[in-house]
Design a protein around this motif. Structure first.
Motif, mmCIF file in Angstrom:
data_model
loop_
_atom_site.group_PDB
_atom_site.id
_atom_site.type_symbol
_atom_site.label_atom_id
_atom_site.label_comp_id
_atom_site.label_asym_id
_atom_site.label_seq_id
_atom_site.Cartn_x
_atom_site.Cartn_y
_atom_site.Cartn_z
ATOM 1 N N GLU A 293 0.845 -1.291 0.036
ATOM 2 C CA GLU A 293 -0.048 -0.118 0.031
ATOM 3 C C GLU A 293 0.904 1.180 0.087
ATOM 4 O O GLU A 293 0.578 2.148 -0.654
ATOM 5 N N ILE A 294 1.993 1.341 0.782
ATOM 6 C CA ILE A 294 2.860 2.304 0.785
ATOM 7 C C ILE A 294 3.687 2.636 -0.405
ATOM 8 O O ILE A 294 3.688 3.583 -1.005
ATOM 9 N N GLU A 295 4.242 1.479 -1.180
ATOM 10 C CA GLU A 295 4.871 1.542 -2.140
ATOM 11 C C GLU A 295 3.652 1.885 -3.379
ATOM 12 O O GLU A 295 4.404 2.772 -4.149
ATOM 13 N N GLY A 296 2.728 1.639 -3.244
ATOM 14 C CA GLY A 296 1.674 2.070 -4.352
ATOM 15 C C GLY A 296 1.130 0.904 -5.143
ATOM 16 O O GLY A 296 2.143 -0.157 -5.247
ATOM 17 N N LEU A 297 -0.022 0.920 -5.597
ATOM 18 C CA LEU A 297 -0.682 -0.148 -6.148
ATOM 19 C C LEU A 297 0.074 -0.273 -7.806
ATOM 20 O O LEU A 297 -0.182 -1.376 -8.384
ATOM 21 N N ASP A 298 0.363 0.805 -8.312
ATOM 22 C CA ASP A 298 0.602 0.690 -9.438
ATOM 23 C C ASP A 298 1.888 -0.234 -9.710
ATOM 24 O O ASP A 298 2.139 -1.026 -10.724
ATOM 25 N N ILE A 299 2.817 -0.147 -9.045
ATOM 26 C CA ILE A 299 4.095 -0.936 -9.008
ATOM 27 C C ILE A 299 3.887 -2.297 -8.424
ATOM 28 O O ILE A 299 4.114 -3.195 -9.053
ATOM 29 N N THR A 300 2.892 -2.179 -7.214
ATOM 30 C CA THR A 300 2.946 -3.654 -6.635
ATOM 31 C C THR A 300 1.808 -4.555 -7.527
ATOM 32 O O THR A 300 1.770 -5.887 -7.690
ATOM 33 N N GLN A 301 0.750 -4.020 -8.054
ATOM 34 C CA GLN A 301 -0.319 -4.818 -8.617
ATOM 35 C C GLN A 301 -0.047 -4.897 -10.077
ATOM 36 O O GLN A 301 -0.562 -5.801 -10.614
ATOM 37 N N HIS A 302 0.624 -3.946 -10.625
ATOM 38 C CA HIS A 302 0.740 -3.993 -12.136
ATOM 39 C C HIS A 302 1.991 -3.618 -12.735
ATOM 40 O O HIS A 302 2.357 -3.795 -14.090
ATOM 41 N N GLY A 303 3.019 -3.598 -11.864
ATOM 42 C CA GLY A 303 4.395 -3.727 -12.403
ATOM 43 C C GLY A 303 4.566 -2.347 -13.226
ATOM 44 O O GLY A 303 5.460 -2.531 -14.193
ATOM 45 N N GLU A 304 4.309 -1.216 -12.864
ATOM 46 C CA GLU A 304 4.374 -0.248 -13.835
ATOM 47 C C GLU A 304 4.240 1.258 -13.039
ATOM 48 O O GLU A 304 3.581 0.898 -12.103
ATOM 49 N N GLU A 305 4.478 2.217 -13.873
ATOM 50 C CA GLU A 305 4.395 3.535 -13.097
ATOM 51 C C GLU A 305 3.491 4.239 -14.081
ATOM 52 O O GLU A 305 3.790 4.417 -15.356
ATOM 53 N N GLY A 306 2.650 5.289 -13.476
ATOM 54 C CA GLY A 306 1.820 6.174 -14.214
ATOM 55 C C GLY A 306 2.670 7.399 -15.086
ATOM 56 O O GLY A 306 2.548 7.481 -16.157
ATOM 57 N N TYR A 307 3.790 7.691 -14.327
ATOM 58 C CA TYR A 307 4.622 8.643 -14.890
ATOM 59 C C TYR A 307 6.050 8.226 -14.696
ATOM 60 O O TYR A 307 6.364 7.658 -13.686
#
Ligand SMILES: Nc1ncnc2c1ncn2[C@@H]1O[C@H](COP(=O)(O)OP(=O)(O)O)[C@@H](O)[C@H]1O
Ligand SMILES: Nc1ncnc2c1ncn2[C@@H]1O[C@H](COP(=O)(O)OP(=O)(O)O)[C@@H](O)[C@H]1O
Ligand SMILES: Nc1ncnc2c1ncn2[C@@H]1O[C@H](COP(=O)(O)OP(=O)(O)O)[C@@H](O)[C@H]1O
Lengths: 112, 472, 472, 472, 112, 112
Positions: D454-468
């Motif tokens: 949750e702290i690292e963020g869902l983009d990285i942990t759930q989808h392995g990518e970053e928005g920007y």
């Protein structure tokens, strides 16, 4: 050599930069920072939730200078960065042992 | 000043509450009876119904497209051009107008524009939308529900004041903006709209006005009115702090690009929808719109390529908007090739307005609302008088119903004169009206934010929020 | 090199000026006479008018949707996938094509695609849009104005070259891009479009071509042609500096996401609009389009989930685009369930193309224009031959007008052969044509930017601007 | 836990493969015969065809608009409100639902909602879309292809679960979300949709349900169901780590603004499209929708202005959404002025829900899915019972076909009671159903991510990518 | 201990990082900065308004190093960051009194 | 005077800031940085291409402090920034020769 770090109001940057150029100081590295201090921030409200933003945008100028130049630069910054309002920022001076220009391995003051 | 604002806020609340009651009252009044079926010709009626459904589908879609032009289209186009600290303020102004003008429109605005048959202004016939129902209003659009015409016209009333915010950008108070726009809509837009498009309007070409001015989709009503008012605002407000010494590059051309594309697409609804039917004229306006936009993007880019050695994305999108502005009054009157030509010319002229003329006079039309809409609208209105053709739109007939020439090349040189009159009327009304209203609003709540607030940015100072919070 | 560009710029200006004159000349030519009312059957005519209005509304909306696909759709999808320093360059390329192809189309493009009845290329019958007016062209679309058909087809001609920019991304000169795309449109797109869709075209299935290839909305004309050309461009230009050692993650998947959604929505206009009427076939194509996109997004995501342990947003949107590409030729021929299947297959295949095949051969198809459009288009074209069904679209009849089987499962195995021929023709033309044109353009103005410029970024070096200026 | 996910992934793959086969099987079943031409009345048929084309154009456009509401509309609205590290996760959830629900819909979903004539749930009559073809289904929409009705309804089934993701934002596992939404769609949405809109449904007002509940476009089916379920999810999942101590400002109100505008525009398809024809009722719903949105934006802003001394962009767009939600059930039943009033009230009420009530109870409805959709939907459903008028929509008749009063002010006070029943049914089903399903899914794959994730963020942990990836 | 600050061209970062890893230097803190110096900037034109951008994107690497390592690191950076063109950047060295690892309160060189 | 630079986990920032305020330390400058060290990064996959992200977001706090305060501040940061996991960051201390408040030219510790 001295390292001069100046935290200033972003809105003053252009004037400071121009003034420094006039006294022949070109080389500097600029960092976008957020500052916390006496200056009060502002509050933002998002759907009823209030946030007090006390980290305010500032610019930090880093210049490594030959000792001879330091005073002149300090004065110039003091003159051009000042608005007289809380939050104008600080100037910090510290020693630097060595400076090297990557392009040609030049060292010492001539590398600046 | 802050006291004044609090007062305004309170006044606003009271107004809104009062509104609620008014609406409530209105509820009964506005309940229109269902369409009475003509007993004689069932078959005939079914054909009429099918035709109506087809046209209604197109005009409803067009209404949606025109709203899309303001939000998010224009909001993004403008929002991207300002500095980061003002992005929400610009977007908020467009959005606030989507809400504000809509309510004003329902209460009195529509009626002031299209009620009655006065020469200069509507009346209160349709206040609270009384008498605006499912049956067509044959004066304006014979095949679609009157209410469809009403909602479609509303979208034009929304975007017009929103265009002005491009000139007041980055320094005008939100309270002042709201008050000014309210007055401007009632006292500048409404009269002009009625004169050009309203029944009996002195400039109305379709319904026998004294000085028939051709304005298919709003060259005078929308673009000249907003563009010229924008100039007055820019002059009255003065320059942004630091302008022009301090660089103020667009904070996100990506946003502006998205906005420009949505403007282009939405403009199909704006121009082709103005046929108020899904017929060949709609197609013709659609094509003219697209061609003018393309030609203008090309000519502006070419100008930049010559001048700077390379064309820019900002130049291309600015050009396309200029072309769309210029073709607006002509869209339903000119053939595809003249449309290309109009666009081509508009691109070059607006390029010069924005890069040379503005620099020459030194006013701070922050986002070039005047340079693009004022200039482009004027060029378009005049060229309409030259290229309008009965082959595209036989708007004039003789007694026997045979089509008469429309524009100069079509054999009717006087039209150019009428266009000139229309342009002059629009310019005058915009100049005078805007100046007077600015003075009034300045006295009441003030127009310009304090310098500290301007430096801190309008998002924080006017709305208490920031566009981006990326340090998470 | 810079002298060459200056020369080009000047040439461009001259061209544009010349254009202006040409347009002016065209103005008279293009003025089409109004529709002559058939005196015999007033009633019949009113029904036809209603039908026409209904279909016209749908096709005009579809045209707007297809333009929306290029700008901002594709521009965002591509712009988000590149590095920040090239975002405007990518968007500008799409926008420039919106302008450039439009003007070319008006002058000669449309005529080259749909004029006359040659087997391989159109003629100049409709140059300057002569004879393109409000009356329908029964060869192509019997119920809508010919001009509606013209503008709708234009939108396809715009997006096709724009797709190629995904392969040349981040390293191709703008001047070279403009020149290449102009030639490519005239010498690759136009012939192929005529062969497949033009009257008399050798591959035209509806108007009795020698090798009837089914391509409802552009599997061969749009996707194979652009996708295969993209591969040639990628190979010819070579890899981006630092590829593949240096990481080049998408600078904003948020932009790409928006773009992908707009592509999905716009594709309804692309495929369902290709029915050129608002009938059951349009609905059927609409449904097939939506189903294929969904199934492909799902299958690509599933593949990622298996392979990487988690599905990505980029994977999902890439899959959906792959599905949309694959269903394009089939949309108006297949039932919903086969559409799901085609999408499902396309998602998996394109996933493998992009992740495995590309890595295997090591070419730098920067944004996978070939991996998605080339591969997906080919798969779709072939599967169309298998699943096309007379129940959905009775395109073949015998003398007595009874529908004949269309695809393999429908009882017409030979169709798969014809599809194969169509695919081969498209591949060959794209391969050869693109290679030759690249050579020519390379000699004339050069294709690739200098390494310093590539490192500095195309936004600054090609267009003199930056996408974001966030340091307030 | 990770083993469980791997298992899920595998299960998912198997499911998908199975699917493929199912589809293949379905291919033949689904091939509907072409419309048989009625030999008797050719003329009559041509009129019907024209009418159908007109209505079909409008409903297809509406379907596209409703899809646009979810992607990119809602995805942007929600994506902008979360922190940067979760932006893709939010967007991906909406997109995944666009794909997932579509496939489920094709297989069984549509049939469960609209098959048969049960009181509480559909049947398998239309599984694999059997019998869903080009001919209209007179029970639901007599003038458009049955398949158009099917695809239009699908878009509602997509956005409803997507709305829930606003409450689970920033802490729910993607695997859990997918599984939960699948079950929720089948076991909560489908029954409710059938009860309110399905033939024989107990709440269906148009097709003689036992408790005729007026819900024109989904106040109960879409907004109450999702909003109330959102509340349950928020309570079950618990607060986000650091909430409320740690500030969590929206990472990009610019994105949320774009999303809100697209929601507004898309909502025209949502509400006016629900007329399922391009007639006066569609226009009436279009106008009511626009007016309510505007009034709500105004009243929410006014409330903020009073309370905080300045209105915010976030407030204005939140208000507009609240107004759109509240008018949804009423859109096709009320006159313009009541629409203004409903919107005005919704704006104020939702403002209080979001700022006061939430703070009071302290649950973490991250993006206020309940505060806006649950509350707004309930308010709207009840006010519909008060303002519905036969002048707008004569839904009730006596034997002789004369229209009977509809809402309270129209002379039918009992309607308010029926509305209350409908609301209660929706609330109950959502509360119970959601709670049970959450428990199940929690056991099977788990709902909440680990605190580190949750702290690292869902983009990285759930989808392995970053928005920007802006540091390029 | 010494603090080494290196302002380099962003395009050289990957190579520098890899080279440093090879000589066993893992710990560093990277800051995105904008540099001003001899290197000329470029001009941007927005609707006819020209801006000369003379603040160019650079990366600043900050490493606190045991004295023993400094020379090796400096050489590595000089080698890998050099393109020979104006704008390659500088290396500055200054003393650090103390270093503490937050995780376990370790102090001195062992904290690096 | 001493300059204290603390590289910490962004998620700890709020707590650290509050704790520092409690001990009366208001002035600080915060920089968003990316850190490289023992802490392993994560991998991202874009269309099959894998990237290992080993530059992780950190916040760097810069405070110039009177010597008297240093120890207290260090302890406070150690206490509040610690999660015990690899990646918690470092504190670095170095001498500062002079500090000047731009607003009023005050110098030395009184300028802080
Ligand atoms: N002790 C400090 N160490 C580092 N930076 C400081 C310190 N005190 C202040 N600053 C920086 O200087 C800026 C201005 O300081 P502040 O106290 O707000 O106003 P003033 O300098 O006018 O008294 C702060 O925002 C912060 O960035
Ligand atoms: N005196 C200085 N103090 C701090 N940073 C400097 C100084 N001089 C140069 N720099 C940094 O080094 C970068 C490169 O310097 P520059 O003079 O442009 O090229 P070169 O180092 O090759 O002579 C500048 O962009 C700036 O960030
Ligand atoms: N030698 C160093 N010089 C400067 N910064 C460093 C150094 N070593 C580590 N850091 C910073 O400290 C952060 C944490 O260090 P790391 O080794 O990952 O964990 P830990 O400090 O718990 O051992 C790094 O991300 C980096 O920003």
């Amino acid at each position: 050599m001295m390292k001069l770090e100046a935290v200033i109001q972003p809105s003053r940057f252009e004037s400071v930069k121009d003034a420094l150029r006039e006294i022949g100081v070109e080389g500097m590295t600029v960092v976008e920072v957020r500052g916390h201090g006496r200056q009060k921030g502002h509050t933002e409200v998002y759907r009823g939730r209030e946030y007090t933003v006390d980290l305010l945008p500032k610019l930090k100028l880093e210049m490594v200078l030959p000792d001879a130049l330091v005073q002149k630069v300090v004065d110039t910054i003091l003159k051009t960065a000042k608005t007289g309002k809380i939050g104008d920022g600080k100037i910090f001076l510290s020693r630097v042992e060595e400076a090297i220009r990557i392009r040609n391995d030049e060292r010492g003051e001539s590398a600046l | 000043m802050h006291r004044k604002e609090a007062a305004l806020a309170r006044a606003f609340l009271i107004a809104v509450v009062f509104l609620a009651i008014a609406m409530f009252a209105g509820t009964l009044a506005a309940q229109t009876p269902p369409v009475a079926a003509d007993p004689l010709a069932k078959l005939d009626q079914r054909i009429a119904a099918a035709q109506s459904s087809a046209d209604n589908a197109w005009v409803l879609v067009s209404a949606a497209l025109v709203l899309l032009m303001t939000g998010p289209g224009l909001a993004l186009f403008y929002g991207g051009l300002v500095r980061q600290k003002n992005v929400l303020a610009l977007m908020m102004q467009s959005f606030a107008l989507m809400a504000l003008i809509t309510v004003l429109w329902a209460l009195v605005g529509y009626s002031l524009c299209f009620g009655g048959s006065g020469g200069f202004l509507g009346n209160f016939e349709h206040a609270f939308l009384r008498g605006v129902g499912a049956e067509p209003n044959s004066d304006y659009a014979g095949t679609i529900p009157h209410m469809t015409f009403m909602i479609y016209q509303l979208m034009f009333a929304i975007i017009t004041p929103a265009l002005i915010t491009g000139a007041t950008a980055e320094r005008m108070k939100f309270s002042g903006t709201v008050l000014f726009m309210t007055l401007w809509f009632l006292l500048v837009y409404a009269p002009l709209a009625h004169m050009v498009w309203g029944k009996g309007g002195v400039l109305n070409a379709a319904l026998g006005g004294r000085f028939p001015t051709l304005d298919f989709a709003g060259g005078t009503v929308v673009h000249i009115s907003s563009g010229v008012s924008a100039l007055v605002c820019a002059l009255y407000l003065g320059k942004r702090t630091g302008y022009p010494r301090q660089p103020m590059p667009p904070h996100s051309l990506v946003l502006s690009f998205i906005g420009a594309c949505l403007l282009w697409v939405g403009w199909f609804g704006f121009n082709a929808g103005s046929a108020l039917a899904s017929n060949g004229l709609a197609t013709s306006a659609f094509v003219a719109t697209h061609f003018a936009s393309a030609a203008a993007a090309l000519s502006w880019s070419a100008a930049e390529w010559i001048k700077n050695g390379r064309p820019s994305a900002l130049g291309a999108i600015s050009g396309s908007v200029a072309g769309l502005v210029a073709i607006t009054p002509a869209a339903g009157f000119v053939a595809p090739m003249p449309a290309l030509f109009i666009g081509f010319l508009a691109g070059v002229c607006c390029y010069l307005m924005v890069t040379r003329v503005k620099a020459l006079f030194g006013y701070d039309d922050a986002l070039d609302a005047f340079g693009v809409h004022g200039a482009g609208g004027t060029i378009g209105a005049l060229l309409t008088g030259i290229f309008a053709s009965r082959a595209i739109n036989p708007i004039y007939h003789d007694a026997r119903g045979t089509a008469l020439p429309v524009g100069w090349l079509d054999g009717n040189p006087r039209q150019l004169g009428y266009q000139l009159i229309g342009v002059l009327v629009a310019w005058t009304l915009a100049l005078v009206g805007t100046f007077v209203l600015l003075k009034i609003v300045d006295l009441l709540v003030g127009l310009r934010v304090s310098e500290e607030h301007e430096i801190e940015g309008l998002d924080i100072t006017q709305h208490g929020e920031e566009g981006y919070n990326l340090e998470a």
